[in-house]
Design an enzyme around this catalytic site. Structure first.
Site, short mmCIF file in Angstrom:
data_model
loop_
_atom_site.label_atom_id
_atom_site.label_comp_id
_atom_site.label_asym_id
_atom_site.label_seq_id
_atom_site.Cartn_x
_atom_site.Cartn_y
_atom_site.Cartn_z
N LYS A 85 46.23 24.73 38.33
CA LYS A 85 45.59 24.56 37.02
C LYS A 85 46.56 24.83 35.87
CE LYS A 85 43.65 29.24 36.73
NZ LYS A 85 44.42 29.68 35.57
N ASP A 86 47.71 25.46 36.17
CA ASP A 86 48.71 25.71 35.13
C ASP A 86 49.61 24.52 34.87
OD1 ASP A 86 47.83 28.30 34.75
OD2 ASP A 86 49.35 29.21 36.03
N ARG A 132 36.20 28.27 28.22
CA ARG A 132 35.32 27.57 29.17
C ARG A 132 34.32 28.54 29.79
NH1 ARG A 132 35.43 27.94 34.39
NH2 ARG A 132 37.47 28.95 34.33
N ARG A 133 34.83 29.66 30.28
CA ARG A 133 33.92 30.65 30.87
C ARG A 133 32.98 31.22 29.82
NH1 ARG A 133 38.92 33.32 34.12
NH2 ARG A 133 38.75 32.11 36.07
N ARG A 150 42.94 39.90 27.67
CA ARG A 150 44.19 39.40 28.20
C ARG A 150 44.70 40.38 29.25
NH1 ARG A 150 42.44 35.76 26.07
NH2 ARG A 150 43.26 34.38 24.46
N ARG A 156 42.43 43.63 33.64
CA ARG A 156 41.10 43.12 33.31
C ARG A 156 40.02 43.87 34.08
NH1 ARG A 156 41.57 36.84 31.74
NH2 ARG A 156 43.72 36.85 31.04
N CYS A 256 44.23 23.39 26.49
CA CYS A 256 43.86 24.54 27.31
C CYS A 256 42.75 25.36 26.68
CB CYS A 256 45.08 25.41 27.54
SG CYS A 256 45.94 25.83 26.00
#
Length: 330
Positions: A85-86, A132-133, A150, A156, A256
């Protein structure tokens, strides 16, 4: 390694984060099994590891990839490993992408007391750095407070009191965080997952859960046997599915920071592809009226990369016809 027909070892270029090293370690074992050759990890600091702030402000997905790709193209490493995905959606000249079978692509809710999303208390504070989340969480639970966070996985998790690492300078101030299931499992952190968020309400990022093993295309001529062994890791159903997902992203020219999710899988020779575009204003401010998400699905036969790309392009067109262009321009 340019022309050595029987290399005594291979080098893998990887980021130095715990997750990147875990992912590259998984690939290293697969390569050792496939080739019978020892593999060494070479850590490379990328722009994304140095800069701070949002991914959009850092310059997009390529910030985690470019330095490693340069090392590959310059011959300083033999293989590069990325979170798929990166990768920028534009193809890279001079390289070939190999995609091993994808891990479960769902997002995972990790809550302080083990509650699922529906049972979190009113006004619960959930941490994520992903628009998105955030948009999909608010669509399911408008009462939630989304906190932009972050840092690496343990940083996290520490925000919700779930990390075993020593994080004395990290506030312990959230009810839950949302992270990729695949990353948690690769790090041995599956025990902190309270719920795998259903795809019906939380579509992942295009390519989430998949890894990209990148090699120079010249390897096919320089060492056909090694190239063939590496290609044995390639999982065609995964490759076709993520190709379609990324075609949606590329066709929409969504960056992104766009609240866009897409997920595909192959079953019975058909690609089942779903994508959603969400209003970024729902994340920016609760005072701004948000518009309903645009979600589209398709089932199409696929047998080639061209079929997969066409499916993604068609689904992107359906999203635009449904009004997603308003979100992408916001």
């Amino acid at each position: 390694m340019a022309t050595n027909q029987n290399p005594s070892s291979l080098t893998i270029g990887t980021r130095g984060s715990a997750l990147a090293l875990a992912q590259s370690g998984i690939i290293a074992k697969l390569i050792e099994q496939a080739t019978g050759t020892a593999v060494e990890l070479v850590t490379i600091k990328t722009q994304g590891d140095v800069l701070t702030g949002s991914l959009a402000n850092m310059g997009g997905t390529g910030v985690f990839v470019t330095a490693i790709r340069n090392a590959l193209l310059e011959g300083r490493v033999d293989v590069a490993v990325h979170s798929l995905k990166d990768l920028p959606t534009a193809p890279q000249e001079g390289t070939v992408i190999i995609t091993p079978q994808r891990e479960n692509a769902q997002d995972a809710l990790c809550s302080r007391h083990g509650e699922i999303l529906d049972l979190l208390p009113p006004g619960a504070r959930i941490g994520t750095g992903s628009p998105r989340r955030a948009a999909q969480l608010l669509a399911a639970r408008p009462d939630l407070e989304i906190v932009d966070i972050r840092g690496n996985v343990d940083t996290r998790l520490a925000r919700a009191g779930l990390s075993t690492a020593d994080k004395p300078d990290t506030p312990n101030d959230l009810d839950a965080v949302v992270l990729a299931n695949a990353g948690l499992r690769r790090l041995g952190r599956a025990h902190v997952i309270s719920e795998l968020l259903p795809l019906a309400g939380m579509l992942p990022a295009p390519g989430q859960g998949a890894l990209a093993v990148e090699v120079r295309d010249s390897l096919a001529d320089e060492d056909p046997g090694l190239f063939s062994s590496l290609m044995s890791l390639h999982h065609v159903p995964t490759f076709l599915a993520v190709t379609a997902e990324r075609a949606v992203l590329r066709q929409l020219e969504a960056g992104c920071a766009a609240p866009l999710g897409a997920y595909g899988h192959i079953a019975g020779g058909e690609l089942h592809l779903t994508a959603v575009a969400l209003d970024p204003r729902s994340v920016q401010s609760s005072a701004l009226p948000s518009r309903p998400a645009v979600r589209r699905e398709a089932r199409v036969p696929v047998s080639s990369v061209d079929d997969a790309v066409a499916a993604g392009v068609a689904l992107a067109a359906a999203l635009l016809e449904g009004g997603a262009s308003e979100f992408l321009d916001a």
